[in-house]
Design an enzyme around this catalytic site. Sequence first.
Site, PDB file in Angstrom:
ATOM      1  N   ARG A   1      51.278  -6.358  24.492  1.00 47.05           N
ATOM      2  CA  ARG A   1      50.892  -6.893  26.093  1.00 47.05           C
ATOM      3  C   ARG A   1      50.206  -7.852  26.282  1.00 47.05           C
ATOM      4  NH1 ARG A   1      46.804  -4.385  29.074  1.00 47.05           N
ATOM      5  NH2 ARG A   1      46.278  -2.498  27.515  1.00 47.05           N
TER       6      ARG A   1
ATOM      7  N   ASN B   1      42.893  -6.420  27.496  1.00 43.16           N
ATOM      8  CA  ASN B   1      42.135  -5.606  26.825  1.00 43.16           C
ATOM      9  C   ASN B   1      42.090  -6.143  25.031  1.00 43.16           C
ATOM     10  OD1 ASN B   1      43.796  -3.428  28.582  1.00 43.16           O
ATOM     11  ND2 ASN B   1      41.579  -3.619  28.807  1.00 43.16           N
TER      12      ASN B   1
ATOM     13  N   GLY C   1      42.649   1.135  29.874  1.00 43.51           N
ATOM     14  CA  GLY C   1      42.964  -0.281  29.668  1.00 43.51           C
ATOM     15  C   GLY C   1      43.269  -1.122  31.078  1.00 43.51           C
ATOM     16  N   SER C   2      43.780  -2.311  30.810  1.00 47.72           N
ATOM     17  CA  SER C   2      44.076  -3.099  32.277  1.00 47.72           C
ATOM     18  C   SER C   2      44.646  -4.410  31.796  1.00 47.72           C
ATOM     19  CB  SER C   2      42.632  -3.364  32.909  1.00 47.72           C
ATOM     20  OG  SER C   2      42.011  -2.074  33.386  1.00 47.72           O
ATOM     21  N   ASN C   3      45.317  -5.040  32.806  1.00 48.46           N
ATOM     22  CA  ASN C   3      45.702  -6.781  32.874  1.00 48.46           C
ATOM     23  C   ASN C   3      44.802  -7.201  34.018  1.00 48.46           C
ATOM     24  OD1 ASN C   3      47.654  -5.980  31.060  1.00 48.46           O
ATOM     25  ND2 ASN C   3      49.112  -5.226  32.472  1.00 48.46           N
TER      26      ASN C   3
END
Length: 776
Positions: A512, A483, A213-215
């Site tokens: 998120r 994501n 995942g990631s931001n």
Amino acid sequence: MTSRIHRTARSAALMLACATVTVGCSKPPSNDAASKERYNAMVRWTAHGVPHIKADDWGSLGYGFAYAVATDAVCTLAREFVNARGEQSKFFGPEEGRLEADIFHKSVITEQALAHAAARVPEQMADLQAGYVAGYNRYLADHTGEQLPASCRNQPWVRPIEAADMARMGIGVGIRYGLGRSPAAIANASPPEKDKKVTFGAPPAAEDATMYGSNAIAFGKQATVNGKGLMLGNPHYPWSGGSRFHMAHLTVPGELDVMGVGLITTPFVSIGFNHDVAWSHTVSTGLRYTLYELTLDPKDPLAYRYGDETRKLTSRAVGIDVKQPDGSVKGEEHTTYYSHFGPMLEDNDLPWTRERAYAIRDSNLDNNRSTEQYLKFARARSVADMLAAMQTSQGVAWVNTIAADRQGTALYADLSVVPNVDEAMLEACASTTVKKWGPWPAVVMRGAPDCEWRIDQRAQQPGILPAEQSPHLVRDDYVTNSNDSYWLSNPSQPLEGYSPIIGPERTERSLRTRAGLVFVNEVLKAKQANRFDAQRLQDLLFSHRNFGAELLLDDVLAICRREPKRVKVDKSRVDVTKTCEVLAAWDRRQDVTSRGAQVWTEAWPLMSTTPNLWAVPFDAKDPVNTPRQIDASDAKVREAVMLALATATQKLNEAQIALDAPWGEVQYTERNGEKIGIPGGAHATGMFSMVLAKLQPGKGYTPIVTGNSWMQVVTWNDRGEVDARGLLSYSQSEEQDSAFASDQTKLYSMGQWLKLPFTEAEIAADTVRSLELKGS
């Protein structure tokens, strides 16, 4: 196959010209031998083991780069080369899916695939890769026997590589979210035998969905204090193995100057910055593949109907060396099967019967433009250059790209590689028998001529969407992604009207995603101090706020006060009085000093699945603020909330985890026997600062599986000079005997960042070791 793919190191007997622990490193006198050396690179390590590799040519750059990566990760790299070659069973035995992985790699990554991968590699990157092979082999020549880390010391699987090994590994990374979803399903696919009961394997495991995942947030001139660009890169990737990131700075004077990270398995900077642009990636919702349901010939399970014709499946036999229980190695032959769409697969969700079978087509198997793409990124001068690079290469395999530039412009783009399949085709071609493949959404289409991916001449590859039909957004305030799909990259300008193959629109966003949007707009909509600078952006991540708790904990506590505190769980009664008290006292963060986060970590995922949970349901007109508020008027909802609290309490008590223990004592990593508390928490509970670990009875949330890995905040000062801060949460090396196995991890635990040395003056002031490498 082109000659580039066969380019290898010519010699392992190479000269070590200079190794010092001082800032400087003088070159040896010129002589005939030295002048004939093909490669010449300078590697300077600054604090925390960050290598800065400088060379006058691309081959030398790769040479020094490989040596630097191997210094921190030679055992991990060696193991990944074994995997890419399909040799895990030979060295480690066939168990735990290794045999299936070997069959998969040898069957899918063919000589034809290797030749195709080499066909569009720019000359500079071909030279870099050739140098990388030589540099890796040089490291092995310099470090033999006891000089290697303990985890691979004196192991037969640590051996020199050739160019094809690099290509195999690159293809494997590209197909991670397609064919790589389930190697076992391809390896085990076989036609049914008459009158024989068939046992199917399991589909891809659900926990795989949590691994990546990631931001990322990019700000433009309207949202920053000094009007320059500013960005946060926050990928969430595994803390162990070949998908770890490694920091490096690569320079060819006048041609390249880029710093950041690449996966250990990818020999370049994939997330980072140069003097003018900073960028990061988040895993995209786009599907990289479609499954095809084939109607089989009733008389032949190796033949399928395609329109008015019948086509035969083809087979590939691969030889696998398998380690036996007595330590000997025995050769085996295994067969995989292929339709014209791609390989056949088989598991519980996709059985191969006498009536039907399933094939998979992966759009990234033919994507040979990744090295071209990242070379363009590294040399970009603006967000406009970044966008043009994606549009003209289409080499981004499976991620969104978020970028900011020195001029103060922000970019979001999902120009990743996806099949050219629109909504009308999805509806017309949809299979009626399969809707899901393990935990993954599945696009299963009829194996018919009218269901082939469309070919658009504007696309860089037959069968993929052209860039003109992929979403992107350029703004002067901000763009972000966590994501979810492209739809709400900026809520002021929703992106709509794209193929569902890329992602959903007008649907509920994750906690998120909502957290990131709320945290950004808290600043931008404030009456005063309503712009971001680097420190404020760092604090946004390292505050470790739990947005889910901020949004919903008051509702839970109200139910706590209202309902009986003794709750039946199975055959026992659990008292949640203390549980409610702990939650009431919790600071709603997951910093190392926070107390009570473990209760929310276990309880909220149980609550979140409650039917009719929300008093205010999702509204596409207000997607950032909905759904919200637990419907406490519903008795069944109140009962579910209390049951979740009791179940969480029971689980933590049985695991011997105190309900009010500091989070850093509950969630931690161990390095050489030392426990290091790790802040952050599970995205499913509402965390933006994401760290994921499974609860181990008697221990806590350890080891860390995935989450905050490379973190960068990059901007430019008033003079237009790069101001870059970063941190690698798990440190540079996975080897316990390395000096750089835990140093950055301790900084992360304490909430500190590194100021990244980028200019020559900064590097010189911070250099602690240097090495001049010459060799052929």
